[in-house]
Design a protein around this motif. Structure first.
Motif, PDB file in Angstrom:
ATOM      1  N   VAL A  30       0.804  -1.237   0.000  1.00 56.11           N
ATOM      2  CA  VAL A  30       0.000   0.000   0.000  1.00 56.11           C
ATOM      3  C   VAL A  30       0.827   1.272   0.000  1.00 56.11           C
ATOM      4  CG1 VAL A  30      -2.020  -0.979   1.139  1.00 56.11           C
ATOM      5  CG2 VAL A  30      -0.161  -0.082   2.528  1.00 56.11           C
ATOM      6  N   GLY A  31       2.133   1.198   0.083  1.00 53.56           N
ATOM      7  CA  GLY A  31       2.939   2.400   0.227  1.00 53.56           C
ATOM      8  C   GLY A  31       3.086   2.779   1.694  1.00 53.56           C
ATOM      9  N   ARG A 131     -13.319  -1.518  -3.759  1.00 54.08           N
ATOM     10  CA  ARG A 131     -13.491  -2.967  -3.964  1.00 54.08           C
ATOM     11  C   ARG A 131     -13.382  -3.337  -5.443  1.00 54.08           C
ATOM     12  NH1 ARG A 131     -17.898  -5.657   0.186  1.00 54.08           N
ATOM     13  NH2 ARG A 131     -16.813  -5.071   2.113  1.00 54.08           N
ATOM     14  N   ALA A 132     -13.786  -2.410  -6.286  1.00 48.53           N
ATOM     15  CA  ALA A 132     -13.698  -2.639  -7.728  1.00 48.53           C
ATOM     16  C   ALA A 132     -13.453  -1.299  -8.407  1.00 48.53           C
ATOM     17  CB  ALA A 132     -14.982  -3.270  -8.256  1.00 48.53           C
ATOM     18  N   MET A 230       2.066 -11.168  -2.317  1.00 50.92           N
ATOM     19  CA  MET A 230       1.007 -11.382  -1.329  1.00 50.92           C
ATOM     20  C   MET A 230      -0.210 -10.522  -1.648  1.00 50.92           C
ATOM     21  SD  MET A 230       1.286 -11.154   2.838  1.00 50.92           S
ATOM     22  CE  MET A 230       2.615 -12.355   2.813  1.00 50.92           C
ATOM     23  N   ALA A 231       0.025  -9.263  -2.051  1.00 55.46           N
ATOM     24  CA  ALA A 231      -1.083  -8.363  -2.374  1.00 55.46           C
ATOM     25  C   ALA A 231      -1.873  -8.882  -3.563  1.00 55.46           C
ATOM     26  CB  ALA A 231      -0.545  -6.963  -2.661  1.00 55.46           C
ATOM     27  N   GLY A 235      -5.741  -9.902  -2.985  1.00 50.51           N
ATOM     28  CA  GLY A 235      -6.717  -9.007  -3.577  1.00 50.51           C
ATOM     29  C   GLY A 235      -6.967  -7.708  -2.829  1.00 50.51           C
ATOM     30  N   SER A 236      -7.993  -6.976  -3.298  1.00 52.14           N
ATOM     31  CA  SER A 236      -8.275  -5.630  -2.815  1.00 52.14           C
ATOM     32  C   SER A 236      -8.645  -5.576  -1.333  1.00 52.14           C
ATOM     33  CB  SER A 236      -9.403  -4.999  -3.645  1.00 52.14           C
ATOM     34  OG  SER A 236      -8.947  -4.638  -4.923  1.00 52.14           O
ATOM     35  N   ALA A 237      -9.357  -6.583  -0.830  1.00 47.69           N
ATOM     36  CA  ALA A 237      -9.762  -6.566   0.578  1.00 47.69           C
ATOM     37  C   ALA A 237      -8.537  -6.572   1.497  1.00 47.69           C
ATOM     38  CB  ALA A 237     -10.649  -7.773   0.880  1.00 47.69           C
ATOM     39  N   PHE A 238      -7.545  -7.394   1.169  1.00 45.95           N
ATOM     40  CA  PHE A 238      -6.305  -7.438   1.943  1.00 45.95           C
ATOM     41  C   PHE A 238      -5.563  -6.114   1.851  1.00 45.95           C
ATOM     42  CE2 PHE A 238      -1.669  -8.214   1.734  1.00 45.95           C
ATOM     43  CZ  PHE A 238      -1.454  -8.630   3.044  1.00 45.95           C
ATOM     44  N   VAL A 239      -5.478  -5.557   0.646  1.00 45.51           N
ATOM     45  CA  VAL A 239      -4.772  -4.286   0.459  1.00 45.51           C
ATOM     46  C   VAL A 239      -5.451  -3.188   1.279  1.00 45.51           C
ATOM     47  CG1 VAL A 239      -4.128  -2.507  -1.216  1.00 45.51           C
ATOM     48  CG2 VAL A 239      -3.915  -4.917  -1.821  1.00 45.51           C
TER      49      VAL A 239
END
Length: 260
Positions: A30-31, A131-132, A230-231, A235-239
């Motif tokens: 995520v930075g 999410r999208a 890993m990201a 996917g987006s939920a983890f990020v």
């Protein structure tokens, strides 16, 4: 031991390497890896703030380039946004780096803190955001907004740096409408450009401690590769979860700096 003219104990070097690995991992997802890497460098006896900023860029550009390449292969983000945005970010970062030695950090901290709190509240209050990918604009307006975001965040990265990746991600998500995973992938491309722009100027000033930066860069690469894979896998939920955690940590650190 002596690295880049600095006397470092084994414990200090181990701390720097660990911080660089962790920074690479966080940056890839995520930075915000500068939250870990830059403060660690500032603890080194005899290092100046500008040297720390420049050396942070040496290590950071290696890790960011690896994570950008990993994301590009696996997510294949469109370059229509990231490419032009990276160009203005590179120029902005060069300008920010040129001013880094002249402007006091305290001028920016309150503004950055308010921005981070706003980002955190927005992200937590709107769980559906990111999410999208649902772009807000297309065509010329989309491009102009992306160029402006790249320039502003680029200047910040050249001046200070910590949290740049997080600002890029949330800008791509909240302003332009990308999902968190694609935003993170595009942010890596732009972040690599900001690191390059700042590093060019710092190099002309003779500020980077190259040997130390390259040692930390190897660890940063390892962390970046691990984090990017890993990201992409989660996917987006983890990020999004990691993003909220990193922004929260940035808020805590800046608040402590201001109160201290």
């Amino acid at each position: 031991m002596t690295i880049s003219g600095l006397e470092l104990t084994a414990a200090t070097l181990a701390l720097l390497v660990l911080a660089a690995f962790a920074a690479g991992w966080v940056d890839a997802v995520v930075g915000g890896g500068g939250l870990l890497q830059l403060p660690a460098l500032l603890l080194v006896p005899g290092i100046s703030p500008v040297q720390a900023l420049a050396t942070n860029k040496v290590a950071g550009i290696l890790g960011t380039s690896v994570s950008a390449a990993t994301f590009y292969r696996r997510v294949q983000p469109g370059l229509a946004t990231a490419g032009p945005m990276a160009l203005t970010a590179l120029v902005g970062a060069g300008g920010g780096a040129a001013l880094a030695g002249a402007l006091p950090e305290g001028v920016f901290q309150p503004v950055i803190l308010v921005a981070l709190v706003t980002v955190a509240v927005y992200t937590v209050a709107r769980p559906q955001v990111g999410r999208a990918t649902e772009l807000r604009w297309r065509g010329r307006r989309h491009l102009l907004v992306a160029l402006g975001l790249g320039a502003v965040i680029g200047v910040y990265d050249g001046l200070l740096g910590p949290g740049t990746g997080s600002f890029l991600v949330i800008s791509l998500v909240s302003v332009l409408g990308y999902g968190f995973l694609e935003a993170s992938a595009q942010a890596k491309i732009v972040n690599a450009a900001t690191n390059l722009g700042a590093l060019i100027v710092f190099t002309l000033q003779g500020a980077p401690l190259w040997a130390l930066g390259l040692v930390m860069g190897v660890a940063n690469i390892a962390g970046a590769y691990t984090g990017a894979r890993m990201a992409v896998a989660r996917g987006s939920a983890f990020v999004r979860v990691v993003f909220v955690a990193v922004v929260g940590a940035l808020i805590v650190k800046l608040t402590a700096d201001l109160l201290g």
